[in-house]
Structure formats: structure tokens, C-alpha cells
Design an enzyme around this catalytic site. Structure first.
Site, PDB file in Angstrom:
ATOM      1  N   LYS A 127      43.643  22.742 -28.032  1.00  0.00           N
ATOM      2  CA  LYS A 127      43.133  22.401 -29.368  1.00  0.00           C
ATOM      3  C   LYS A 127      43.897  21.206 -29.935  1.00  0.00           C
ATOM      4  CE  LYS A 127      40.941  26.231 -28.533  1.00  0.00           C
ATOM      5  NZ  LYS A 127      39.527  26.501 -28.405  1.00  0.00           N
TER       6      LYS A 127
HETATM    7  C1  LIG Z   1      39.245  27.987 -28.355  1.00  0.00           C
HETATM    8  C2  LIG Z   1      38.229  28.524 -29.253  1.00  0.00           C
HETATM    9  C3  LIG Z   1      38.368  29.791 -29.834  1.00  0.00           C
HETATM   10  C4  LIG Z   1      39.469  30.721 -29.458  1.00  0.00           C
HETATM   11  O1  LIG Z   1      40.735  30.253 -29.787  1.00  0.00           O
HETATM   12  P1  LIG Z   1      42.016  31.028 -29.232  1.00  0.00           P
HETATM   13  O2  LIG Z   1      43.108  30.567 -30.123  1.00  0.00           O
HETATM   14  O3  LIG Z   1      42.195  30.603 -27.802  1.00  0.00           O
HETATM   15  O4  LIG Z   1      41.769  32.487 -29.346  1.00  0.00           O
HETATM   16  C5  LIG Z   1      37.410  30.214 -30.740  1.00  0.00           C
HETATM   17  N1  LIG Z   1      36.356  29.444 -31.041  1.00  0.00           N
HETATM   18  C6  LIG Z   1      36.171  28.242 -30.494  1.00  0.00           C
HETATM   19  C7  LIG Z   1      34.981  27.430 -30.892  1.00  0.00           C
HETATM   20  C8  LIG Z   1      37.097  27.736 -29.561  1.00  0.00           C
HETATM   21  O5  LIG Z   1      36.900  26.532 -29.020  1.00  0.00           O
END
Ligand SMILES: *Cc1c(COP(=O)(O)O)cnc(C)c1O
Length: 427
Positions: free
Chosen positions: A207
């Protein structure tokens, strides 16, 4: 005169770049001394837990304060992941067994997965050429069993929140913004995640900012915050949070059973220092994204970009190119790989509901729980229920824009894309 068409690297020509681009992990690639120093302080204080210990430094509190300040919201809560944040947000809204939640056809598995974890079931709505939720697709899937809408700005491009919120308000349905991939994105000048009832963020490796794992929930609503805090911490609202936010719940009547989704102080410390770098990262990505787009527009008059309801609000972490067909997108990606330029489609080129476990409504529970709830309108998934997603995902190709790209990198990426588009006659 344009210079002569160069040979594709795929056909033995010289690649546009001699080596691959830097990996596109914006937060991780700028991780350094600052994060290390704050995390070290937490460890040396022997206080990795936010609520007690020898000498808690308040790192998670500090992260939450930064988020509240920069996002302009009165409540933020650090949690262990965005998946956790989604579950916490759904539970804050009181969503559970027998409820439906609208999820866009294009998103990561975690969005519908969290709905199932909350004992509700996802109902999928189609996307438009922004690859985000199509506001005009909502009415088709809303019924009186739908209790929330989750919007997902995919890869830094905002969702069209005004018409989405208008439909949601008309039906009295709350909106959760899943901003996991898109921290820093804005819509008409307002930060993504602050427009609906709740916003959720991820700090996983892939992210915008990261501590490896981590997440957060934000809201403007005191009651939703209190319920979120309670659900994330075993059904408790700690005295520290009651005092900090002036909460006075009645434990006899307001308490309910919760889970543990608390953020560690080590995570909080890393993320405070990552947060300090957010503005710089976004400025770098935005600038490269705009430059690349401009150069391509000039050189390739027929090129089609991913659309956006607010181009200024796109953080520029990826440039989306819409190819004429899925087959053309496949050839484009193959040729680009040979040029040493990453280009990829999302999620195996399919709507999220096509993954077998969702499509067949298989959960870890007996009898397909919670899909077996006695819905008035039962949930049935078909391959073509979101035809625009089916059409668009396999031909929307993303070129990642690292915050570390130099002007020379951008020049090479432009040359590579132009060469491949022209050789394959894509525009
Ligand atoms: C990565 C992601 C998640 C989950 O995030 P985590 O922190 O890995 O649990 C949820 N929604 C979207 C759209 C994502 O890209």
C-alpha cells in the site's frame, strides 16, 4: 518527422530500459532511519503495547492524532490490518447475519471477505471506465436487505462520491470507503475515507504507507467510533480512550462482545514516521504521473486512459491505460515486459466474484453460513452479472509509478510505451 520505428525488444530490438524499474512499494522504499529510531525507542522503553507497560510512548495515539489532523476527522483508530478495519467498520454499523453489503465488482478479495467475516453477504455492483463503482449501477442491486455500501478507490483514483452518496442517502444506507490502496486520494478537495460514514486504510506492504501490516478506521461519528473501538478491543472501551474522546458509554447496556484487532506500538511508531513522508511521496508520484500522461497524449493521439471523476484527486501511484481488447492488453504487457517496463492488469483480469470460493459461496462454516440466511431475495452470482467489469478488467493495464522515478526513467517509460503502441498498432 517522427524518428523511424524502433524494433520491439520482444523481436530482438534494444529494450527501452536496460534494467527493470524500482519496485512500486511507495512507503517501503523510503523506509529508513526515522522509522528505525522511533521503533527502537518503543523497544528500548520495553513498551510495545499501547495501553499499558513500563513506559508506553503513545505511538499509536500519535498516529491517530496525525490522521485526524491531516484527514480532518475527529476520530481515528489504529487496527491490525485493513481487513480488520473493514470488519470493525461493519460491526460499528451493526451489520451482521441476514444483511447484504454492496461491494464493487473490482476490488481485492479482502473487501467481500470482510463482509463474510462480519456474517453478512456481499452483493456486487458494476464499475465504469474509472474501474471504480458506477453510481448508476447501485439502484439495480439495492433492496431493503442491503445495509451498507463499500466504495473502493482502486489504485489511487477517487470514486465518484457525490452521486454515490446521493443514492446512499436516498435509501438511508451508510457508506464505508475502503481506501486501502489509495491513502492521499481526494475527491473535490476532500480526502478519500472522510466522505462516507466510515473510512478504512491499509498499511500492508503493498500500500501507499507501510509497517508490513496495519490498518485504521476513521469516522466523524462519536457513536460509530465508540462501537469501533469496543469491537476492536474485546468489547472494551479503555479508560484512556474514554477520556481522550470524552466518551461515556453505559457498560450495562452498550457493551457487546468484541475481538482483538489492536495495533502494536511498534507498528504505530513506524507509521508515524511513514506518515511524515506521505506528502513527499504523493507529490513525487503525482508529478511523474502527470508528466508521463502528458508525454503519451502528445505522442499517441489515440491513446485511451483510465477515466477519473476528479483527475486532481488521483495520487498517481499508477497510470491506467485502456486497451482496445483483452487480447491487445495481453500482447501489450508481454511486449512491455521485454522492454523492462512493468505493466499489469488487476486480479487475474476477472471480477472479484469470480474467485471460486465467492462464486460458489464457500465459507469455512457449515451450510455456507452466512450465505444461507433466509433472504427475501436470495443471493445468486452469475459470471456476467457485472458486464462492464468483465469487459474492462482484462483490458485495463496499469503502469506503476514509483515515487523514485527520475526524469530519465520517465523518458524511457514513455519511449517504451510509444514504441509498443505503435508497433502493435494500439492507438
Ligand atoms: C489490500 C486491500 C485490503 C486489505 O488490506 P490488509 O491491510 O492487507 O488487510 C482491503 N481492501 C483493498 C481494496 C485492498 O487493496
Amino acid at each position: 518527422m517522427e524518428k523511424q520505428l524502433e524494433k520491439l525488444a520482444l523481436d530482438g530490438g534494444k529494450p527501452a530500459r536496460s534494467k527493470p524499474l524500482p519496485p512500486n512499494y511507495p512507503g517501503a522504499v523510503v523506509m529508513g532511519e526515522e522509522e528505525a529510531a522511533y521503533a527502537e525507542r518503543v523497544i528500548r522503553a520495553q513498551s510495545p503495547f499501547r495501553f499499558y507497560g513500563a513506559n508506553p510512548l503513545g505511538a499509536v495515539d500519535a498516529l491517530e492524532e496525525r490522521m485526524m489532523q491531516d484527514l480532518g476527522v475527529p476520530y481515528a483508530l489504529g487496527v491490525t490490518s485493513c481487513t480488520a478495519a473493514l470488519v470493525v467498520a461493519l460491526k460499528a454499523l451493526g451489520i451482521g447475519y441476514g444483511d447484504k453489503v454492496i461491494v464493487p465488482a473490482v476490488t481485492f478479495l479482502a473487501t467481500p471477505g470482510a463482509v463474510v467475516c462480519a456474517n453478512a453477504v456481499p452483493v456486487f455492483a458494476d464499475v465504469d471506465e474509472s474501474l471504480n463503482l458506477d453510481p448508476s449501477a447501485l439502484e439495480r442491486v439495492i433492496d431493503d436487505e442491503v445495509k451498507a455500501i463499500i466504495t473502493v478507490p482502486i489504485l489511487g483514483n477517487p470514486c465518484d462520491m457525490d452521486p454515490i452518496l446521493a443514492v446512499a442517502r436516498k435509501h438511508g444506507i451508510p457508506v464505508i470507503e475502503d481506501v486501502a490502496q489509495s491513502l492521499g486520494t481526494s475527491y473535490r478537495g476532500k480526502p478519500a475515507g472522510t466522505l462516507g460514514e466510515l473510512g478504512v486504510y491499509s498499511f500492508q506492504m503493498n500500500k501507499i504507507l507501510t509497517a508490513g501490516e496495519g490498518g485504521a478506521v476513521v469516522t466523524r461519528d462519536a457513536k460509530l467510533y465508540e462501537r469501533a473501538a469496543r469491537y476492536h478491543d474485546q468489547g472494551l472501551v479503555r479508560p484512556q480512550l474514554k477520556e481522550r474522546f470524552g466518551l461515556q458509554p453505559n457498560e450495562e447496556t452498550d457493551a457487546f462482545v468484541g475481538q482483538n484487532y489492536r495495533m502494536s506500538e511498534v507498528t504505530g511508531a513506524i507509521l508515524v514516521e511513514q506518515w511524515n513522508k506521505l506528502e513527499g511521496l504523493i507529490a513525487a508520484m503525482k508529478s511523474s504521473h502527470r508528466k508521463l500522461k502528458r508525454q503519451l497524449e502528445e505522442r499517441l493521439p489515440g491513446i485511451v486512459f483510465r477515466s477519473s471523476p476528479d483527475e486532481d484527486g488521483d495520487i498517481g501511484s499508477n497510470l491506467g491505460l485502456l486497451l482496445p481488447t483483452a487480447e491487445a492488453a495481453g500482447r501489450f504487457m508481454q511486449a512491455m515486459a521485454a522492454e523492462n517496463i512493468t505493466a499489469h492488469t488487476l486480479y487475474g483480469g476477472r471480477p472479484v466474484y469470480m474467485v471460486p470460493q465467492l462464486f460458489h459461496q464457500r465459507t469455512a462454516e457449515k451450510d455456507s453460513f452466512p450465505f444461507n440466511a433466509p433472504f427475501k431475495n436470495p443471493i445468486r452470482y452469475t459470471e456476467d452479472m457485472c458486464p462492464r467489469a468483465v469487459d474492462l478488467i482484462p483490458r485495463m493495464v496499469f503502469v506503476p509509478i514509483s515515487p523514485l522515478l527520475t526524469d530519465e526513467d520517465l523518458e524511457e517509460v514513455t519511449e517504451g510505451i510509444v514504441k509498443v503502441y505503435r508497433s502493435l498498432r494500439l492507438a
